[in-house]
Design a protein around this motif. Structure first.
Motif, short mmCIF file in Angstrom:
data_model
loop_
_atom_site.label_atom_id
_atom_site.label_comp_id
_atom_site.label_asym_id
_atom_site.label_seq_id
_atom_site.Cartn_x
_atom_site.Cartn_y
_atom_site.Cartn_z
N ILE A 1 5.72 -3.98 8.48
CA ILE A 1 6.31 -2.67 8.81
C ILE A 1 6.95 -2.05 7.57
O ILE A 1 6.78 -0.86 7.30
N ILE A 2 7.68 -2.86 6.81
CA ILE A 2 8.31 -2.34 5.58
C ILE A 2 7.24 -1.90 4.59
O ILE A 2 7.39 -0.86 3.93
N LYS A 3 6.15 -2.67 4.46
CA LYS A 3 5.07 -2.28 3.55
C LYS A 3 4.47 -0.94 3.96
O LYS A 3 4.19 -0.09 3.11
N VAL A 4 4.28 -0.74 5.25
CA VAL A 4 3.71 0.52 5.75
C VAL A 4 4.69 1.67 5.52
O VAL A 4 4.30 2.75 5.06
N LEU A 5 5.97 1.46 5.83
CA LEU A 5 6.96 2.52 5.67
C LEU A 5 7.16 2.92 4.21
O LEU A 5 7.44 4.08 3.91
N ARG A 6 6.99 1.98 3.29
CA ARG A 6 7.15 2.28 1.87
C ARG A 6 5.85 2.80 1.25
O ARG A 6 5.78 3.03 0.05
N ASP A 7 4.81 2.95 2.07
CA ASP A 7 3.51 3.41 1.62
C ASP A 7 2.94 2.48 0.54
O ASP A 7 2.36 2.91 -0.45
N ASP A 8 3.15 1.18 0.75
CA ASP A 8 2.70 0.18 -0.20
C ASP A 8 1.66 -0.76 0.42
O ASP A 8 1.27 -1.75 -0.18
N PHE A 9 1.21 -0.45 1.62
CA PHE A 9 0.31 -1.34 2.33
C PHE A 9 -1.08 -1.37 1.70
O PHE A 9 -1.71 -2.41 1.64
N TRP A 10 -1.57 -0.26 1.22
CA TRP A 10 -2.91 -0.17 0.66
C TRP A 10 -2.90 -0.22 -0.85
O TRP A 10 -3.68 0.43 -1.52
N TYR A 11 -2.01 -1.02 -1.44
CA TYR A 11 -1.87 -1.08 -2.89
C TYR A 11 -3.16 -1.51 -3.57
O TYR A 11 -3.51 -0.99 -4.61
N TRP A 12 -3.89 -2.46 -3.01
CA TRP A 12 -5.07 -3.01 -3.66
C TRP A 12 -6.31 -2.13 -3.51
O TRP A 12 -7.33 -2.41 -4.09
N ILE A 13 -6.19 -1.07 -2.70
CA ILE A 13 -7.36 -0.22 -2.49
C ILE A 13 -7.00 1.21 -2.91
O ILE A 13 -6.89 2.10 -2.09
#
Length: 142
Positions: free
Chosen positions: A129-141
């Motif tokens: 959830i924190i990764k999604v909220l920080r807009d960091d979930f798709w870092y590798w793509i």
């Protein structure tokens, strides 16, 4: 470096971390525990902490990464003594957190397995959830 980091993470999550949990479960459920059992847990935890610290160290000290993203990379200082202190700190914190979380899973598992699964699920869920909220979930793509 990406492939090497991926393989190190796979080894940690598939072998090293479950190994520490199994060792702690064996200690928690046995009637007699000798020093070699604790030494085995300590070696496993510090080995896993070393691998984790090495991954962070390699990515942070890469000249390409520091030049491309100086705001993110560069927390490891340039001086050799300072680098040793930061690396040793990362190793100790990683090993300590592994033992703390593993012992939590073991104790909750001894009470009821559902509590252990709930703890792991809540921990991973909050992380995602924190990764999604920080807009960091798709870092590798990108």
């Amino acid at each position: 470096m990406t492939e090497m980091s991926f393989m190190k993470c796979t080894e940690m999550f598939a072998e090293a971390i479950p190994g520490v949990i199994i060792q702690l479960m064996a200690i928690a459920t046995s009637k007699e525990v000798d020093i070699s059992s604790w030494l085995s847990v300590a070696v496993s935890a510090f080995t896993t902490g070393f691998v984790s610290a090495t991954i962070s160290y390699d990515w942070d000290t890469s000249p390409e990464n520091r030049q491309a993203t100086p705001d993110f990379y560069g927390f490891i200082p340039v001086g050799p003594l300072r680098r040793i202190v930061v690396f040793a700190s990362m190793l100790a914190i990683s090993a300590g957190m592994l033992v703390i979380r593993s012992m939590t899973i073991v104790l909750l598992g001894l009470i009821d397995r559902r509590w252990a699964f709930a703890y792991v699920g809540a921990d991973l869920g909050l992380y995602l959830i924190i990764k999604v909220l920080r807009d960091d979930f798709w870092y590798w793509i990108p």
